[in-house]
Scaffold this active site. Structure first.
Site, short mmCIF file in Angstrom:
data_model
loop_
_atom_site.label_atom_id
_atom_site.label_comp_id
_atom_site.label_asym_id
_atom_site.label_seq_id
_atom_site.Cartn_x
_atom_site.Cartn_y
_atom_site.Cartn_z
CB CYS A 66 -1.01 -0.03 1.15
SG CYS A 66 -0.32 0.11 2.80
C1 RB5 Z 1 -3.91 5.33 0.62
O1 RB5 Z 1 -3.92 6.66 0.26
C2 RB5 Z 1 -2.97 5.04 1.76
O2 RB5 Z 1 -3.48 5.55 2.93
C3 RB5 Z 1 -2.74 3.56 1.84
O3 RB5 Z 1 -2.21 3.11 0.63
C4 RB5 Z 1 -1.77 3.08 2.87
O4 RB5 Z 1 -0.60 3.85 2.88
C5 RB5 Z 1 -2.28 2.86 4.20
O5 RB5 Z 1 -1.54 2.45 5.11
#
Ligand code: RB5
Length: 148
Positions: A66
């Protein structure tokens, strides 16, 4: 080895590059998405199916990406049988497997560059759990937290 991968929009690009890298090797890859870049998507929708596959034995190891890797790691560790960690350096990428039987790594698509990420992935996938008595003892204590 069956490798599951997943990412939200924050990790989408890095996931695609990792996938390309793994496709050149002997792995069977299960891609749990996202399959398109959608800035409104949510990491649990991709990370939980991946974590369930790893926890349930359908995939041997998992890679979740993420933006920071944090949300993916929090979500993955809620699933029984998953031992996930956020990886941002080489040592922990293999030592986490050798000592702690880590079976899922989380990466931050907005934090690590592609070359470093691929090094971490390679180190993670090449590493083997030592099974040493002291690690077994520690893991048994961790597994007890999950319950029967
Ligand atoms: C998304 O914008 C972001 O919050 C997600 O990808 C991640 O970093 C969450 O931990």
């Amino acid at each position: 080895m069956v490798i599951g991968i997943a990412a939200d929009h924050g990790g989408y690009e890095l996931k695609q590059m990792i996938r390309q890298h793994l496709e050149q090797q002997r792995f069977t890859i299960i891609d749990f998405g996202a399959y398109l870049l959608n800035t409104a998507d949510d990491y649990p929708d991709f990370v939980l199916p991946l974590a369930e596959a790893v926890g349930g034995g359908k995939a041997d190891r998992g890679i979740a990406v993420c933006g920071s890797g944090v949300g993916a790691c929090i979500a993955a560790n809620k699933v029984k049988g998953v031992r996930a960690a956020l990886i941002s350096e080489h040592f922990s990428a293999h030592q986490g497997v050798e000592d702690d039987d880590m079976n899922l790594i989380c990466l931050g698509g907005r934090v690590v560059g592609v070359n470093a990420a691929i090094e971490f992935v390679d180190a993670f996938l090449a590493a083997k759990y030592s099974g040493a008595a002291r690690h077994e003892r520690r893991l048994a204590k961790v597994k007890k937290i999950e319950g029967p």
